[in-house]
Design a protein around this motif. Structure first.
Motif, PDB file in Angstrom:
ATOM      1  N   LEU A 143       9.489  10.843  -0.207  1.00 18.57           N
ATOM      2  CA  LEU A 143       9.549   9.509  -0.851  1.00 18.57           C
ATOM      3  C   LEU A 143       9.358   9.155  -2.262  1.00 18.57           C
ATOM      4  N   VAL A 144      10.478   8.473  -3.075  1.00 12.98           N
ATOM      5  CA  VAL A 144      10.077   8.071  -4.410  1.00 12.98           C
ATOM      6  C   VAL A 144      10.316   6.679  -4.514  1.00 12.98           C
ATOM      7  N   ARG A 170       0.744  -1.259  -0.055  1.00 12.24           N
ATOM      8  CA  ARG A 170      -0.049   0.038  -0.038  1.00 12.24           C
ATOM      9  C   ARG A 170       0.987   1.234  -0.008  1.00 12.24           C
ATOM     10  N   VAL A 171       1.936   1.370   0.772  1.00 12.14           N
ATOM     11  CA  VAL A 171       2.979   2.226   0.728  1.00 12.14           C
ATOM     12  C   VAL A 171       3.533   2.656  -0.482  1.00 12.14           C
ATOM     13  N   PHE A 172       3.819   1.374  -1.117  1.00  7.36           N
ATOM     14  CA  PHE A 172       4.576   1.553  -2.313  1.00  7.36           C
ATOM     15  C   PHE A 172       3.731   2.255  -3.778  1.00  7.36           C
ATOM     16  N   GLU A 173       2.386   1.519  -3.510  1.00  8.17           N
ATOM     17  CA  GLU A 173       1.404   1.966  -4.475  1.00  8.17           C
ATOM     18  C   GLU A 173       1.281   3.487  -4.450  1.00  8.17           C
ATOM     19  N   ASP A 210       9.107  -0.174 -11.035  1.00  6.50           N
ATOM     20  CA  ASP A 210       7.994   0.148 -11.488  1.00  6.50           C
ATOM     21  C   ASP A 210       6.524  -0.346 -10.881  1.00  6.50           C
ATOM     22  N   SER A 211       6.932  -1.896 -10.510  1.00 10.23           N
ATOM     23  CA  SER A 211       5.983  -2.578 -10.064  1.00 10.23           C
ATOM     24  C   SER A 211       6.636  -3.535  -8.986  1.00 10.23           C
ATOM     25  N   ILE A 212       5.678  -4.001  -8.235  1.00  6.53           N
ATOM     26  CA  ILE A 212       6.343  -4.766  -7.312  1.00  6.53           C
ATOM     27  C   ILE A 212       5.277  -6.051  -7.072  1.00  6.53           C
ATOM     28  N   LYS A 239      13.549  -2.305  -0.823  1.00  3.91           N
ATOM     29  CA  LYS A 239      14.288  -1.505  -1.979  1.00  3.91           C
ATOM     30  C   LYS A 239      13.271  -0.931  -2.911  1.00  3.91           C
ATOM     31  N   TRP A 240      11.935  -0.876  -2.389  1.00  3.73           N
ATOM     32  CA  TRP A 240      10.824  -0.352  -3.400  1.00  3.73           C
ATOM     33  C   TRP A 240      10.863   1.064  -3.394  1.00  3.73           C
TER      34      TRP A 240
END
Ligand code: PHE
Length: 511
Positions: free
Chosen positions: A126-127, A79-82, A131-133, A117-118
């Protein structure tokens, strides 16, 4: 018939469920039927070879609330990554929190997303680094939600993370048996005369015997604990060479209950407060022969008893009081079975041979006696007395102590203690005590002594015959054995019949 059987409907349902398939799993086909109920039906069907079944146990994984949330919305880190990935140019931490709407999810998810490392931090923003996980946790949990299981390593890991719990589930794998059918054919349980006559037995479908069936509860009579204890006592007496005295006579004259035993007529035990006297009839005749072969001279004996009380005899000076015949003829409910011992010893005197000797004997009895006592937790006005008599030559008090030690050791009572006591009919007399492990104290278990010459010689027994006598209560050891603290639970109108029925056989500890 099948319809009369409560398990019948379920059995039919099992057959129906198998109609179009080779195998069913009970947890899927009958998820709400209790284990025992289902097993009963399956046993019934399998005994007719209509189905075969196998009991299987497996672990089932169940999602916790947090895991359910992950299945719905994704793992915290995903959810954080998205959120970070979606925001062009990166997100500040407070913006991330706003985007996710949950402090903990933000915090935990951020940490994990960093480690994976996402994402990274760039200029306080935060960047995304990729591209996808792949949200592994979510897909694992999804799999578990569908199948209730997974690779054991994954299960262990998720369990440790408190996302799932596991539980043991018992189910039956059921398949068709060689005699599978959709109906349960009636099975014959009896071979009848009709079947033999008509020949129907040739084609009848007999129900196989179930040799594993447990018998039903038998409603039957039960022995009272006192009876069981009496049985144990009797066995010990028989093992030790005793014969049983006839005690089937609750009513005695004062003569046999007291006078023959050299109990003076003024003795407090003879008071109304201690003894129950019969009011109708009040008295009996003088003692006399009870059968044709009873050749003893009762008149002489009666006279001897009177004399030994009044003036003394056989080297005794007696009590020196006017002895009343009427008093000795009063009828009483026997206060002890020593009255029977007295009558038996009197009979023994008749066995005197030409050498003036009588044979040594060992007598016992276990029966009811009556005393006018106030009833409380440990006293009843009737109870059972265990009575013993040993007559022989050269007996000593030490021998009596030794006898008791051997006798009571047979019922697990050791370390007896002896205390001098007084009985009008014995000299010396002693009370017996035994250490009670439960109560942690010495408890009285009996009274004993060596019968006096005033009693024995009046009967005509040889001067050198010595006679031990003892009396014990049957209730005392029974209460100890059955852990009963109130005697009224054991004897009398308050006894619970269920207690009698459920009690186990008594085994005196012989350790
Ligand atoms: N009769 C005594 C009692 O009732 C017991 C006893 C019997 C004592 C024989 C001595 C001899 O307690």
């Amino acid at each position: 018939p099948a319809s009369a059987d409560p398990a019948g409907d379920l059995a039919l349902q099992v057959l129906q469920a198998l109609a179009n398939t080779d195998q069913i799993l009970s947890t899927e086909a009958f998820p709400s039927v209790p284990f025992e109920t289902l097993k009963a039906s399956l046993d019934r069907l399998s005994s007719r070879s209509m189905v075969v079944y196998e009991q299987i146990e497996r672990q089932e994984a169940i999602l916790e609330a947090e895991a359910e949330e992950i299945v719905q919305h994704g793992s915290h880190e995903a959810r954080v990554f998205e959120a970070v990935h979606k925001a062009l140019g990166g997100l500040s931490i407070s913006d991330l929190e706003t985007a996710i709407g949950d402090k903990i999810v933000t915090k935990v998810g951020q940490g994990k997303a960093f480690r994976e490392k996402w994402i990274k931090k760039d200029d306080n923003k935060l960047v995304a680094l990729v591209d996808s996980i792949e949200d592994v946790t979510r897909s694992q949990l999804r799999f578990i939600k569908e199948t209730k299981s997974h690779d054991s390593k994954i299960i262990a890991d998720l369990k440790k993370r408190k996302l799932i719990t596991t539980a043991k589930v018992i189910s039956f794998k059921i398949s068709k048996g060689p005699k599978f059918a959709l109906e349960i054919v009636k099975e014959e349980t009896d071979l009848t005369a009709d079947m033999l006559a008509s020949g129907a037995w040739k084609t009848a479908n007999f129900k196989p015997y179930n040799f594993k069936a447990l018998g039903g509860h038998q409603v039957s009579g039960a022995l009272h604990p006192l009876n069981k204890m009496r049985h144990e006592f009797r066995q010990i007496f028989f093992e030790t060479g005793f014969t049983e005295m006839p005690t089937n006579q609750y009513i005695e004259t004062g003569f046999w209950n007291f006078d023959a035993l050299f109990v003076p007529q003024q003795h407090p035990a003879r008071d109304l407060q201690d003894t129950f006297y019969i009011s109708d009839p009040k008295t009996a005749g003088r003692p006399g022969p009870v059968s044709a072969d009873d050749k003893q001279n009762y008149d002489e004996y009666f006279e001897n008893v009177k004399q030994v009380h009044e003036n003394g005899k056989y080297g005794s000076i007696g009590y020196r009081y006017p002895w009343a015949e009427e008093e000795s003829l009063r009828l009483v409910l026997r206060t002890h079975t020593t009255s029977v011992s007295a009558a038996m010893l009197h009979k023994l005197a008749a066995k005197k041979g030409p050498d003036g000797r009588v044979p040594p004997v060992r007598y016992f009895s276990i029966d009811r006696v009556f005393r006018n006592e106030a009833v409380d937790a440990t006293h009843l006005c009737e109870f059972h007395q265990v009575e013993g008599v040993i007559a022989d030559y050269g007996l000593t008090l030490g021998g009596l102590m030794e006898f008791f030690e051997t006798f009571f050791a047979k019922m697990g009572l050791t370390d007896l203690k002896f205390k001098p006591a007084f009985n009008p009919y014995t000299e010396p007399s002693m009370e017996l005590f035994s250490y009670h492990k439960g109560l942690k104290k010495l408890v009285e278990i009996g009274n004993s002594g060596m019968f006096r010459p005033e009693m024995l010689e009046a009967m005509g027994l040889p001067k050198d015959l010595r006679v031990y006598g003892f009396g014990l209560s049957l209730e005392r050891p029974t209460m100890i054995k059955y852990a009963i603290s109130n005697i009224r639970e054991l004897l009398g109108h308050q006894v619970d019949l269920n207690f009698i029925e459920r009690n186990a056989a008594v085994r005196l500890d012989k350790d």
